[in-house]
Design an enzyme around this catalytic site. Structure first.
Site, mmCIF file in Angstrom:
data_model
loop_
_atom_site.group_PDB
_atom_site.id
_atom_site.type_symbol
_atom_site.label_atom_id
_atom_site.label_comp_id
_atom_site.label_asym_id
_atom_site.label_seq_id
_atom_site.Cartn_x
_atom_site.Cartn_y
_atom_site.Cartn_z
ATOM 1 N N ALA A 167 57.317 24.381 28.628
ATOM 2 C CA ALA A 167 57.737 25.645 28.033
ATOM 3 C C ALA A 167 57.385 26.726 29.049
ATOM 4 O O ALA A 167 56.294 27.299 29.033
ATOM 5 C CB ALA A 167 57.010 25.874 26.722
ATOM 6 N N GLY A 177 51.163 33.738 28.031
ATOM 7 C CA GLY A 177 51.348 32.289 27.882
ATOM 8 C C GLY A 177 52.098 31.976 26.613
ATOM 9 O O GLY A 177 52.714 32.860 26.012
ATOM 10 N N ASN A 178 52.062 30.734 26.188
ATOM 11 C CA ASN A 178 52.687 30.368 24.909
ATOM 12 C C ASN A 178 51.931 29.196 24.295
ATOM 13 O O ASN A 178 50.984 28.674 24.883
ATOM 14 C CB ASN A 178 54.177 30.062 25.098
ATOM 15 C CG ASN A 178 54.393 28.889 26.031
ATOM 16 O OD1 ASN A 178 54.005 27.767 25.737
ATOM 17 N ND2 ASN A 178 55.007 29.155 27.183
ATOM 18 N N HIS A 179 52.366 28.790 23.088
ATOM 19 C CA HIS A 179 51.598 27.813 22.311
ATOM 20 C C HIS A 179 51.886 26.349 22.658
ATOM 21 O O HIS A 179 51.422 25.454 21.965
ATOM 22 C CB HIS A 179 51.869 28.009 20.821
ATOM 23 C CG HIS A 179 51.295 29.279 20.280
ATOM 24 N ND1 HIS A 179 49.958 29.563 20.349
ATOM 25 C CD2 HIS A 179 51.886 30.355 19.695
ATOM 26 C CE1 HIS A 179 49.730 30.747 19.807
ATOM 27 N NE2 HIS A 179 50.888 31.250 19.412
#
Ligand code: C5P
Length: 403
Positions: A280, A212-214
């Protein structure tokens, strides 16, 4: 959520028996989320007490130029109050007050406040049927309408005089509906459908782990709200975030992976007038998702990744009349890279935010953007809270719809 939620509404009460209904009206507006202040003519206090209206509005009620209980004669500021309001509503509006409003008379606090108000002014007449029909009353209506004031017509029925006819003040529910409809009809994104993607995507490795990402999703959620407030019908496709549904009638579709986001976006895109891709999206996903939790049996673990579909680029391929907006988060050759994406993904404009700018980007409350348009124009914006950044972006979108 009502369109009047968060609006500052100034109610003017003049001296008619329908003033008793204003208590219900104030309550309805407060319940709908508005901040309400009340001004009264001195004679209106014979029909309903300031205490009733201040209790319901949770604000002090004004009826004179000076604070009555104040020996130093501090004055109530009608100009400040007039400018405070997003919307003024005179209810009930008697023939006498309407005539004074039409002629610019300001011999009481309510009238002076009316003359100072720069916001839209609505008035709900209430009087006996013959007064309502009198040519001078009709003249007042016409004059006020020509000043840009908005009349909420009276209803027909039994009147306080015992007669029956036209002149009853519209019911509080009708007044609220009238104002809500009037506001939404004049909103710049009325009848526009907008798709927004937001947040990160999670790409499963096994049943408990993911890539995943932030991304917090804040920017996309603020965009959805800003568009809805401007009258758009919004479909928000959100990856996993901690954010609660934004309300404002926004349809929220929660997805996890890029593929799910892709499918949801394509399902809705054809009906849309614009799409904003602020998500994102993970560029890659594990090629094979383990059906059981992967054990730590070896020193090294190699995950083979495969490319995810580019949702925005695929919408660019499909687009007909739709306006398409993308984001670019760059760390080097910012403008050049962003312009490349603008072209490749067939966008109308791209919002560039640089990680170099302090206070901008993932998990932050603020953002600093530049907008690059397909025609070559560029606009730079200051560091602002994401809510204001969203308003800036939606304003540019409105500009394209009206170009
Ligand atoms: O190419 P890049 O990922 O930098 O492009 C960013 C823009 O493209 C953003 O608007 C993002 O939401 C969108 N995008 C997408 N699907 C992807 C990758 C990016 O919609 N797989």
């Amino acid at each position: 959520m009502s369109i009047i939620s968060g609006k500052k509404i100034l109610i003017g009460v003049t001296a008619g028996i329908a003033a008793y209904k204003t208590a219900f009206l104030v309550r309805l507006l407060v319940k709908a989320g508005a901040e309400v202040k009340v001004v009264m003519t001195p004679a209106a206090k014979d029909f309903i007490t300031p205490l009733t209206l201040s209790t319901l509005s949770k604000n002090e009620v004004f009826s004179s130029f000076t604070k009555e209980e104040d020996e130093n004669q501090q004055w109530n500021n009608h100009v400040e109050l007039g400018l405070w309001a997003d919307l003024m509503l005179i209810a009930p509006a008697t023939a006498n007050s309407l005539s004074k409003m039409a002629s610019g008379n300001s011999d009481n606090f309510l009238l002076a406040t009316y003359l100072s108000a720069k916001c839209p002014v609505y008035f709900a007449p209430a009087m006996d049927l013959d007064m309502y029909q009198h040519p001078s009353t009709k003249d007042s209506f016409q004059k006020l309408i020509s000043y840009g004031n908005i009349m909420i017509p009276a209803g027909t029925g039994e009147l306080a005089s015992g007669l029956s006819g036209e002149g009853r003040m519209a019911e509080p529910e009708e007044i609220l509906k009238f104002i809500e409809n009037h506001i939404s009809e004049s909103l710049p994104l009325r009848n526009k459908k907008i798709l927004i993607t937001a947040g990160p995507t999670y790409e499963a490795i096994d049943p408990v782990r993911f890539i995943g990402n932030h991304s917090s999703g804040k920017m996309g959620y603020e965009l959805a709200k800003a568009a809805a407030i401007m009258g758009a019908e919004v479909v928000l496709i959100s990856g996993p975030t901690h954010l609660t549904d934004p309300g404002f009638g926004i349809e929220v579709i929660r997805v996890k992976s890029a593929q799910e986001m892709y499918d949801a976006a394509h399902e809705h895109f054809e009906k849309m007038d614009a799409a904003i891709a602020s998500a994102a999206v993970s560029d890659y996903r594990p090629k094979n998702v383990a059906t059981q939790k992967i054990k730590k049996n070896s020193e090294n673990l190699i995950l083979e990744l495969q490319k995810n579909p580019d949702i925005l680029a695929s919408l660019g391929e499909r687009k007909k009349e739709q306006i398409l907006i993308g984001f670019a988060l760059e760390t080097e050759n910012e403008e050049e890279n962003a312009l490349g994406k603008l072209k490749r993904k067939k966008l109308d404009f791209i919002v560039l935010n640089s990680l170099k700018d302090e206070g901008a980007g993932f998990q932050k409350e603020t953002n600093k953007i530049s907008i690059l348009f397909k025609g070559g124009e560029k606009k730079d914006f200051a560091l602002k809270p994401k809510k204001q950044v969203a308003n800036d972006i939606i304003k540019e979108l409105i500009g394209l719809f009206h170009a």
